[in-house]
Design an enzyme around this catalytic site. Structure first.
Site, PDB file in Angstrom:
ATOM      1  N   GLU A 121       0.850  -1.193   0.000  1.00  0.00           N
ATOM      2  CA  GLU A 121       0.000   0.000   0.000  1.00  0.00           C
ATOM      3  C   GLU A 121       0.888   1.247   0.000  1.00  0.00           C
ATOM      4  O   GLU A 121       1.875   1.287   0.729  1.00  0.00           O
ATOM      5  CB  GLU A 121      -0.916   0.018   1.231  1.00  0.00           C
ATOM      6  CG  GLU A 121      -1.971   1.109   1.138  1.00  0.00           C
ATOM      7  CD  GLU A 121      -2.884   1.163   2.360  1.00  0.00           C
ATOM      8  OE1 GLU A 121      -4.052   1.528   2.208  1.00  0.00           O
ATOM      9  OE2 GLU A 121      -2.432   0.835   3.462  1.00  0.00           O
ATOM     10  N   GLY A 253       2.453   1.769  10.919  1.00  0.00           N
ATOM     11  CA  GLY A 253       2.192   1.084  12.179  1.00  0.00           C
ATOM     12  C   GLY A 253       1.812  -0.360  11.937  1.00  0.00           C
ATOM     13  O   GLY A 253       2.336  -1.281  12.555  1.00  0.00           O
ATOM     14  N   ALA A 254       0.902  -0.559  10.983  1.00  0.00           N
ATOM     15  CA  ALA A 254       0.450  -1.903  10.625  1.00  0.00           C
ATOM     16  C   ALA A 254      -0.249  -1.810   9.273  1.00  0.00           C
ATOM     17  O   ALA A 254      -0.584  -0.729   8.805  1.00  0.00           O
ATOM     18  CB  ALA A 254      -0.491  -2.465  11.685  1.00  0.00           C
ATOM     19  N   MET A 255      -0.455  -2.965   8.636  1.00  0.00           N
ATOM     20  CA  MET A 255      -1.044  -3.000   7.299  1.00  0.00           C
ATOM     21  C   MET A 255      -1.976  -4.198   7.167  1.00  0.00           C
ATOM     22  O   MET A 255      -1.606  -5.325   7.472  1.00  0.00           O
ATOM     23  CB  MET A 255       0.066  -3.047   6.236  1.00  0.00           C
ATOM     24  CG  MET A 255      -0.429  -3.185   4.813  1.00  0.00           C
ATOM     25  SD  MET A 255      -1.492  -1.807   4.351  1.00  0.00           S
ATOM     26  CE  MET A 255      -2.528  -2.618   3.132  1.00  0.00           C
ATOM     27  N   GLU A 256      -3.187  -3.930   6.633  1.00  0.00           N
ATOM     28  CA  GLU A 256      -4.288  -4.887   6.658  1.00  0.00           C
ATOM     29  C   GLU A 256      -4.266  -5.921   5.554  1.00  0.00           C
ATOM     30  O   GLU A 256      -5.328  -6.396   5.136  1.00  0.00           O
ATOM     31  CB  GLU A 256      -5.620  -4.126   6.590  1.00  0.00           C
ATOM     32  CG  GLU A 256      -5.894  -3.403   5.263  1.00  0.00           C
ATOM     33  CD  GLU A 256      -5.480  -1.945   5.223  1.00  0.00           C
ATOM     34  OE1 GLU A 256      -6.006  -1.202   4.382  1.00  0.00           O
ATOM     35  OE2 GLU A 256      -4.625  -1.552   6.037  1.00  0.00           O
ATOM     36  N   ASN A 257      -3.106  -6.325   5.046  1.00  0.00           N
ATOM     37  CA  ASN A 257      -3.069  -7.337   3.986  1.00  0.00           C
ATOM     38  C   ASN A 257      -4.018  -8.484   4.339  1.00  0.00           C
ATOM     39  O   ASN A 257      -4.009  -8.988   5.451  1.00  0.00           O
ATOM     40  CB  ASN A 257      -1.650  -7.903   3.839  1.00  0.00           C
ATOM     41  CG  ASN A 257      -0.604  -6.823   3.826  1.00  0.00           C
ATOM     42  OD1 ASN A 257      -0.603  -5.943   2.979  1.00  0.00           O
ATOM     43  ND2 ASN A 257       0.300  -6.878   4.795  1.00  0.00           N
ATOM     44  N   GLU A 290      -6.819  -3.274  12.183  1.00  0.00           N
ATOM     45  CA  GLU A 290      -6.438  -4.022  10.976  1.00  0.00           C
ATOM     46  C   GLU A 290      -7.432  -5.135  10.677  1.00  0.00           C
ATOM     47  O   GLU A 290      -7.715  -5.426   9.509  1.00  0.00           O
ATOM     48  CB  GLU A 290      -5.020  -4.590  11.129  1.00  0.00           C
ATOM     49  CG  GLU A 290      -3.941  -3.558  11.405  1.00  0.00           C
ATOM     50  CD  GLU A 290      -3.931  -2.399  10.422  1.00  0.00           C
ATOM     51  OE1 GLU A 290      -4.275  -2.600   9.239  1.00  0.00           O
ATOM     52  OE2 GLU A 290      -3.589  -1.278  10.837  1.00  0.00           O
ATOM     53  N   HIS A 293     -10.521  -4.036   8.950  1.00  0.00           N
ATOM     54  CA  HIS A 293     -10.270  -3.864   7.517  1.00  0.00           C
ATOM     55  C   HIS A 293     -10.497  -5.145   6.717  1.00  0.00           C
ATOM     56  O   HIS A 293     -10.668  -5.079   5.495  1.00  0.00           O
ATOM     57  CB  HIS A 293      -8.813  -3.466   7.287  1.00  0.00           C
ATOM     58  CG  HIS A 293      -8.540  -2.006   7.362  1.00  0.00           C
ATOM     59  ND1 HIS A 293      -9.271  -1.062   6.694  1.00  0.00           N
ATOM     60  CD2 HIS A 293      -7.555  -1.318   8.001  1.00  0.00           C
ATOM     61  CE1 HIS A 293      -8.755   0.141   6.923  1.00  0.00           C
ATOM     62  NE2 HIS A 293      -7.725   0.022   7.724  1.00  0.00           N
ATOM     63  N   GLU A 312     -10.200   3.763   6.145  1.00  0.00           N
ATOM     64  CA  GLU A 312      -9.505   4.114   7.374  1.00  0.00           C
ATOM     65  C   GLU A 312     -10.415   4.696   8.458  1.00  0.00           C
ATOM     66  O   GLU A 312     -10.268   4.373   9.637  1.00  0.00           O
ATOM     67  CB  GLU A 312      -8.353   5.077   7.076  1.00  0.00           C
ATOM     68  CG  GLU A 312      -7.292   4.495   6.141  1.00  0.00           C
ATOM     69  CD  GLU A 312      -6.655   3.213   6.668  1.00  0.00           C
ATOM     70  OE1 GLU A 312      -6.826   2.886   7.867  1.00  0.00           O
ATOM     71  OE2 GLU A 312      -5.989   2.512   5.877  1.00  0.00           O
TER      72      GLU A 312
END
Length: 843
Positions: A121, A253-257, A290, A293, A312
């Site tokens: 992203e 911080g973090a990623m919602e893969n 996350e 998401h 978001e």
């Protein structure tokens, strides 16, 4: 170059076969991507960035192609339009930019190791494989990954691994999804697994540098969160597993893969036996954000980045909804009031701020949309406002229909309002239009005019602002029934004030502080409220302090008038009140010169504010004490130490000496204050070296943060220069943590000049190192948070104004110039009055 035409318009992928071979030693990616899809024209474009394309085939025949690096494109000429299979062979570098496919570095038993992970992203999937890298271009994916594998290594991805042959790991076909959500990782990992009631496998993965029990908290929260969301959304989690992965190097911080969520280590892993409550709350809300998401963003994705808020803002609200259900004893909505609400109100008051919904096309500008205070915090406040209007039953029914209508596809904001409107019977879109598409928010002025209680709305600005007559549909939430539920007009008359007041209590609006506006009461109404402050609930007290602070920032009242109000709130046992109180008190520091007689007065005032609470709470956490006491103690210790409370300083020193050989075991919620006090008042070069060495060695993210924040408190300029010398040493200061180190020294007045000089002298290096990610602009923001003199304002402008045309930086430079200018003007106008008010309080 602006992407005036989306690539998806001419080529719609349906399925990808992605083969990637990663050689860590050579730092080289080799790959072949086969895309089956529908070409609407003979000439199509596919995204690439930094790929070296060697061949393009369509229908097993070589076809002409060119690469257009300015547009991140491969331009392909097909034999004909229609259904087609395109195969692209390429190589690419494995870089250290924390974007695309990249290595994370860590130490295990003195040996340097790496874990390969991904971050795609907003538009970095194109760095890993050729694709139509746009949210709307959803397709299914078959991933096949090969790497220079060693015994004991693990590989994970969005879907389960189905087979391995000749060193190639083949993963099950994904559901239909966007490219930016593809993820995989490999290296030596430990994991803990469990299953939800519905059979979804939940996993937490980390390097083996961590203690096994550091994974437990995240595993529990993730499992219960998935179960909660399946019930709340009334929509099953659609993948076989939900893995949470801690990466040692991670820019965000973090990623919602989808199915493989990635995190900074400090935002996933924690010591269950020694972590402060607010850190546990932070980690829990990051995980639940996350996982929200996985439906809102992954199952249904915004059509284009202009509706980023759809992802978001919603996840930001739902993190609190879910944690409140999972841990009701935490009262997590109070944290929303002390973090999200003030962040949104502060940022959104500067003229030039983006609206929640923003039109954007240029890929370089997309990352600049990730304004945490607006797209996350303000957007979440607006959705909280909607939730309060329609109730949870309508919210859940609307969401169920929204997911059913758009699952595995894309949606716009209008689609969400349509679903919620149908479920609630309200025209939500009409109400929300004024909030989402306009920047800023109103101040509602409540006044008694000729005996009549009147309300008026006008856009609120901190600093100079151009009033263009914006209006909002404001949910007033008044405690008087005579006030309208929604205020649509510029001005309304509520009624005869004397008669209304005779019915009960002081007049108030925005009860609960859930609507995105502030209130300015005239003297009659404000004095009535202040006379009855003991009758206000804690949120109302927070709101009163919050709104007065903002009005003072906006020069509508004087900061000097706030000073005598603070002591009346100083004995509150509520963390929300203390958070608001000490935010106002902290702002008073702007009006004093460091080490001046005026600052000594302010320190005495701080000591007065905190002395009784310090005596009540003490330094050491007590068994079974309330959450409020746990969350309040840090404010009190900080105030007492700043106030030069002799007993507090001595107690901290004694705690340090008693734990000198086991500093990590100090209670986590007081550890920073013990360390910072020691560095500041009793420090030496040896102590700083010792703490920096501990920083290098520990894998506990919470302890690491305490050490970093403490060592940057040293008043020794030579030691600060030595710390700045570590900024380019990635074995000590990881690029992901550099901003925090920089800010710590910049905010220390002994280090401000050196840190500012470093930034200006190393801007190009910084841009090369972290310029590709969405956190880069925040280096400008942290400078603006510190500067407060006209000289610094002029230096800021001299350095940043030549960079105004840099894509992605323009708005931040313009905004932060205004932020500093308004602060400088405020200080120059009110410094004497504020310091006189403080002096009066300590007599």
């Amino acid at each position: 170059m602006a992407e005036l035409k989306h690539f998806y318009e001419t080529f719609q992928p349906k399925h990808y076969d992605v083969y990637i071979d990663i050689d860590r030693e050579k730092k080289l990616i080799s790959g072949k991507t086969t895309i089956t899809g529908a070409a609407q024209a003979q000439e199509i474009s596919v995204h690439q960035k930094y790929l070296k394309v060697s061949a393009v085939q369509a229908g097993n025949q070589d076809v002409p192609f060119t690469t257009d690096d300015q547009a991140d494109a491969i331009r392909i000429t097909l034999p004909a339009a229609g259904d087609v299979t395109v195969a692209i062979t390429y190589t690419a570098p494995l870089t250290d930019t924390m974007m695309g496919i990249y290595p994370s570095y860590y130490q295990l038993n003195g040996e340097k190791k790496q874990l390969i992970g991904t971050q795609f992203e907003t538009n970095a999937a194109r760095k890993a494989f050729p694709c139509v890298d746009e949210p709307e271009a959803k397709a299914t994916f078959d991933l096949a990954i090969k790497f220079d594998e060693h015994p004991g290594e693990t590989i994970i991805s969005n879907m389960p691994e189905k087979s391995e042959k000749d060193g190639v790991h083949y993963f099950a076909t994904t559901v239909r999804m966007s490219t930016y959500l593809i993820a995989f990782a490999f290296g030596e990992m430990q994991s803990k697994l469990t299953k939800t009631k519905s059979g979804v496998e939940i996993g937490v993965f980390a390097t083996k540098a961590h203690q096994a029990n550091e994974l437990d908290f995240a595993l529990d929260i993730a499992k219960r969160a998935i179960e909660f969301y399946e019930d709340f959304y009334q929509t099953p989690y659609p993948l076989p597993h939900s893995y949470q992965l801690a990466l040692p190097d991670f820019s965000a911080g973090a990623m919602e893969n989808w199915g493989l969520v990635t995190y900074r280590e400090a935002l996933l892993l924690l010591d269950p036996d020694n972590t402060a409550l607010d850190t546990k709350q932070l980690v829990a809300t990051v995980i639940t954000h996350e996982l929200a998401h996985q439906w809102f963003g992954d199952l249904v994705t915004m059509k284009w980045w202009d509706d980023l808020w759809l992802n978001e803002s919603f996840a930001n609200m739902m993190e609190y909804v879910s944690v409140d259900a999972l841990q009701p004893d935490w009262h997590i909505w109070e944290t929303f009031q002390t973090s999200e609400a003030p962040a949104a109100l502060q940022r959104d008051a500067t003229d030039g701020v983006q609206s929640v919904h923003v039109d954007v096309e240029d890929p370089a500008e997309i990352d600049s949309l990730f304004d945490g205070a607006i797209v996350y915090a303000k957007g979440a406040r607006l959705l909280v406002m909607v939730r309060a209007l329609i109730g949870d039953d309508a919210l859940r029914a609307g969401l169920k229909n929204y997911f059913a209508a758009h699952q595995y596809g894309n949606a716009t904001g209008a689609d969400l309002w349509s679903a919620l409107g149908a479920a609630s019977g309200l025209d939500i879109g009409a109400i929300m239009h004024s909030w989402l598409d306009q920047p800023g928010y109103p101040v509602v002025t409540a006044a008694v005019k000729d005996g009549q209680l009147t309300l008026s709305q006008k856009q609120f600005f901190i600093g100079e602002g151009q009033d263009v007559g914006r209006q909002w549909q404001i949910p007033l939430n008044s405690n008087y029934d005579a006030a309208p539920a929604i205020m649509k007009e510029k001005e309304v008359t509520v009624g005869d004030y004397a008669k209304l007041r005779a019915a009960g209590q002081p007049f108030r609006v925005n009860v609960g502080n859930n609507s995105h506006f502030i209130v300015k009461y005239d003297d009659t109404l404000m004095q009535d409220i202040l006379t009855h402050t003991d009758e206000l609930d804690d949120i109302a007290k927070l709101q009163l302090l919050q709104d007065l602070r903002l009005l003072a920032d906006g020069r509508q009242i004087s900061y000097a008038t706030l000073v005598p109000l603070l002591p009346r709130f100083a004995d509150s046992h509520a963390a929300v009140v203390n958070t608001a109180l000490y935010r106002v008190a902290s702002n008073l520091k702007r009006f004093v010169t460091p080490d001046s007689p005026e600052e000594n007065q302010l320190k005495a005032f701080y000591n007065q504010l905190s002395a009784d609470q310090l005596a009540r709470l003490g330094w050491t956490p007590k068994a079974h004490e309330s959450n409020d006491d746990q969350l309040t103690r840090p404010f009190i210790l900080s105030a007492a130490l700043y106030g030069k409370n002799g007993a507090a300083i001595a107690a901290a020193h004694d705690l340090f000496k008693a734990n000198a050989d086991k500093l990590a075991s100090l209670p986590a919620d007081i550890r920073f204050y013990v360390l910072a006090n020691e560095v500041h008042d009793f420090g030496s070069a040896d102590l700083v070296d010792e703490l920096v060495a501990a920083y290098r060695e520990t894998t506990d993210g919470s302890y690491k943060g305490d050490l970093r924040a403490a060592v940057t408190q040293t008043p020794d300029k030579a030691l600060l220069a030595k710390l700045i010398g570590l900024f380019k040493d990635p074995d000590t200061v990881k690029p992901q943590d550099l901003r925090s180190w920089f800010y710590g020294i910049l905010a220390n007045h002994h280090g401000e000049q050196a840190a500012w000089d470093w930034l200006r002298n190393n801007w190009q290096w910084l841009e090369e190192k972290v310029g590709g990610d969405m956190e880069f602009t925040t280096y400008i923001t942290v400078v603006a948070n510190v500067f407060r003199t006209r000289e610094r304002l002029n230096e800021f402008k001299a350095f940043f104004e030549p960079k105004l045309n840099t894509p992605g930086l323009t708005r931040e430079i313009q905004m932060d110039t205004k932020v500093i200018a308004s602060r400088v003007d405020l200080i120059e106008a009110e410094k004497d009055a504020v310091n006189a008010a403080v002096a009066k309080e300590i007599q």
